[in-house]
Design an enzyme around this catalytic site. Sequence first.
Site, PDB file in Angstrom:
ATOM      1  N   ASP A 130      11.620  12.350  -2.791  1.00  0.00           N
ATOM      2  CA  ASP A 130      11.626  10.527  -2.383  1.00  0.00           C
ATOM      3  C   ASP A 130      13.167  10.063  -1.730  1.00  0.00           C
ATOM      4  O   ASP A 130      13.345   9.664  -1.172  1.00  0.00           O
ATOM      5  CB  ASP A 130      11.917  10.150  -3.834  1.00  0.00           C
ATOM      6  CG  ASP A 130      11.829   8.080  -3.775  1.00  0.00           C
ATOM      7  OD1 ASP A 130      11.316   8.217  -3.075  1.00  0.00           O
ATOM      8  OD2 ASP A 130      12.341   7.212  -4.791  1.00  0.00           O
ATOM      9  N   CYS A 184      -8.749   4.453   7.735  1.00  0.00           N
ATOM     10  CA  CYS A 184      -8.387   3.069   7.489  1.00  0.00           C
ATOM     11  C   CYS A 184     -10.004   2.249   8.523  1.00  0.00           C
ATOM     12  O   CYS A 184     -10.461   1.584   7.818  1.00  0.00           O
ATOM     13  CB  CYS A 184      -7.509   2.514   7.965  1.00  0.00           C
ATOM     14  SG  CYS A 184      -6.086   2.990   6.725  1.00  0.00           S
ATOM     15  N   CYS A 187     -11.183  -1.342   8.056  1.00  0.00           N
ATOM     16  CA  CYS A 187     -10.718  -2.350   6.526  1.00  0.00           C
ATOM     17  C   CYS A 187      -9.706  -2.631   6.287  1.00  0.00           C
ATOM     18  O   CYS A 187      -7.991  -2.034   7.615  1.00  0.00           O
ATOM     19  CB  CYS A 187     -10.422  -1.070   5.907  1.00  0.00           C
ATOM     20  SG  CYS A 187     -10.090  -1.424   3.934  1.00  0.00           S
ATOM     21  N   CYS A 190      -5.931  -4.284   2.138  1.00  0.00           N
ATOM     22  CA  CYS A 190      -4.398  -4.233   1.720  1.00  0.00           C
ATOM     23  C   CYS A 190      -3.495  -5.397   2.198  1.00  0.00           C
ATOM     24  O   CYS A 190      -2.504  -5.900   1.323  1.00  0.00           O
ATOM     25  CB  CYS A 190      -3.503  -2.371   1.884  1.00  0.00           C
ATOM     26  SG  CYS A 190      -3.495  -2.206   3.261  1.00  0.00           S
ATOM     27  N   CYS A 194      -1.669  -8.835   0.259  1.00  0.00           N
ATOM     28  CA  CYS A 194      -0.586  -8.403  -0.010  1.00  0.00           C
ATOM     29  C   CYS A 194       0.132  -9.856  -0.187  1.00  0.00           C
ATOM     30  O   CYS A 194      -0.007 -11.047   0.735  1.00  0.00           O
ATOM     31  CB  CYS A 194       0.042  -7.890   1.125  1.00  0.00           C
ATOM     32  SG  CYS A 194       1.889  -7.410   0.340  1.00  0.00           S
ATOM     33  N   CYS A 210       8.284  -6.363   0.558  1.00  0.00           N
ATOM     34  CA  CYS A 210       7.827  -5.854  -0.118  1.00  0.00           C
ATOM     35  C   CYS A 210       8.435  -6.542  -2.313  1.00  0.00           C
ATOM     36  O   CYS A 210       8.827  -6.218  -2.219  1.00  0.00           O
ATOM     37  CB  CYS A 210       7.641  -4.717  -0.142  1.00  0.00           C
ATOM     38  SG  CYS A 210       6.544  -3.551  -0.606  1.00  0.00           S
ATOM     39  N   CYS A 236       4.420  -2.914  -7.976  1.00  0.00           N
ATOM     40  CA  CYS A 236       3.737  -3.944  -7.346  1.00  0.00           C
ATOM     41  C   CYS A 236       2.488  -3.067  -6.582  1.00  0.00           C
ATOM     42  O   CYS A 236       2.882  -2.142  -5.498  1.00  0.00           O
ATOM     43  CB  CYS A 236       4.131  -4.936  -6.498  1.00  0.00           C
ATOM     44  SG  CYS A 236       2.080  -5.115  -4.981  1.00  0.00           S
ATOM     45  N   CYS A 239      -1.432  -3.130  -3.242  1.00  0.00           N
ATOM     46  CA  CYS A 239      -2.648  -2.752  -1.590  1.00  0.00           C
ATOM     47  C   CYS A 239      -2.784  -0.994  -2.017  1.00  0.00           C
ATOM     48  O   CYS A 239      -3.841  -1.204  -1.215  1.00  0.00           O
ATOM     49  CB  CYS A 239      -1.186  -3.004  -0.743  1.00  0.00           C
ATOM     50  SG  CYS A 239      -0.102  -1.460  -1.020  1.00  0.00           S
TER      51      CYS A 239
HETATM   52 FE1  SF4 Z   1      -6.753   1.160   5.265  1.00  0.00          FE
HETATM   53 FE2  SF4 Z   1      -5.383  -0.730   3.436  1.00  0.00          FE
HETATM   54 FE3  SF4 Z   1      -8.410  -0.187   3.699  1.00  0.00          FE
HETATM   55 FE4  SF4 Z   1      -6.505   1.709   1.628  1.00  0.00          FE
HETATM   56  S1  SF4 Z   1      -6.989  -0.862   1.684  1.00  0.00           S
HETATM   57  S2  SF4 Z   1      -8.898   1.859   3.777  1.00  0.00           S
HETATM   58  S3  SF4 Z   1      -5.070   1.510   3.238  1.00  0.00           S
HETATM   59  S4  SF4 Z   1      -6.535  -0.626   5.512  1.00  0.00           S
HETATM   60 FE1  SF4 Z   2       2.567  -5.761  -0.661  1.00  0.00          FE
HETATM   61 FE2  SF4 Z   2       2.888  -5.145  -3.295  1.00  0.00          FE
HETATM   62 FE3  SF4 Z   2       1.877  -3.528  -1.469  1.00  0.00          FE
HETATM   63 FE4  SF4 Z   2       5.010  -4.405  -1.222  1.00  0.00          FE
HETATM   64  S1  SF4 Z   2       3.074  -3.216  -2.654  1.00  0.00           S
HETATM   65  S2  SF4 Z   2       2.671  -4.752   0.169  1.00  0.00           S
HETATM   66  S3  SF4 Z   2       3.900  -6.539  -1.889  1.00  0.00           S
HETATM   67  S4  SF4 Z   2       0.922  -5.215  -1.510  1.00  0.00           S
END
Ligand code: SF4
Ligand code: SF4
Length: 375
Positions: A130, A184, A187, A190, A194, A210, A236, A239
């Site tokens: 990380d 992806c 799609c 996410c 978000c 975020c 969080c 996503c």
């Molecule tokens: Fe890709 Fe986001 Fe869909 Fe997952 S939710 S498949 S990361 S577009």
């Molecule tokens: Fe958005 Fe939460 Fe994903 Fe951050 S962690 S990008 S706030 S859905």
Amino acid sequence: MDIKSQIIKLAEELNIQKIGFTKADDFEYMRKSLVDQKEKGHNSGFEHKNIDERLDPKLTLPSAKTIISVALAYPNKLQGRPDKTEFRRGSFARASWGIDYHHIMQKKLDALIEGINEIINGLDYEAFVDTGPLIDVVVAARAGLGFIGKNGLLVTKEFGSYVYLGEIITSLEIEADKPVEYGCGDCNRCIDFCPTDALIGDGKMNAKKCLSFQTQNKGILQEEYRQKMKTIIYGCDICQMVCPYNKGIDSHFHPEMEGDPELVQPELIPFLDLTNRQFKEKYGHLAGSWRGRNVLQRNAIYALANANDKSAIPKLLEIVDSTQNQVLLGSAFWALGRLVKEPNQDMINLVEDRDTDDEQAKQERENLLYLWYSR
Ligand code: SF4
Ligand code: SF4
């Protein structure tokens, strides 16, 4: 058995879920994206500062030939529920359940290096979890562990995005793996789900927007983020939760990654009573504790307001009356504005008399009094 097969076998024995290899060539193709990210102010500030080092493994290890990328799968569901009590609970995001993964991963990487050393001695290594210079997801993608989704996370076929990543830069020459195809497609879940529009759509994000960053950010948060956190006090998961690749995924390979429901879904009001010592004793082993007690207590105050938990009002008044922490004070003012629609005279007197030199806390106090007087 060749060295690559031996390392893969070692990884299996060490309970490592995925391992891949890439040449220690530079990641120069990421430069434009990193510079752009920085210029637009989209970095969280937690990133490694030196862009050249982020792009060139040889600046970290001059003899580098290969990067070994490793993924450990973590749980998506708690095994058990916390007790039902009178208190409303908040929650920690999944990546902070169990023992801080940095320690778990570091031990695995050390064990892997030790195992490789028993096969071939005298090599150079640098291992990172990380906080190293390289970008974990970019390394993992090139090493064939998965693809980088529109949520900016590594998505693996077997474990979805619920994986922790780490890498070893080594002077050992190993045949590279091929990257996997981007998955992806059309799609956008996410991005659509978000809550703060942090995701840009091409795998990049405005990290400052975020919630994962905001819940770790110090100070009094902007109002937009206070509300959007709902009752999460660290991180969080949205996503990840909405990603089709995570559907039905729930990995329980590492007992030390299991979250204790009582801890990772803490009772919010008692959480506000924790002393520093109690906090460290109870929560110090979680990744989410790294920013300290005050940041999480601030989030717990926001969570109580978001949960419309009126039983928190006496505790919030107590904070207004006695805290020396200006962030908690300002946050308590805000929460009282959400929870108390018709204040009695004692409450008004308490708030009016609570002086502070802190500009932000003062502003929150004025906002609260304005709100109460204008009702
Ligand atoms: Fe890709 Fe986001 Fe869909 Fe997952 S939710 S498949 S990361 S577009
Ligand atoms: Fe958005 Fe939460 Fe994903 Fe951050 S962690 S990008 S706030 S859905």
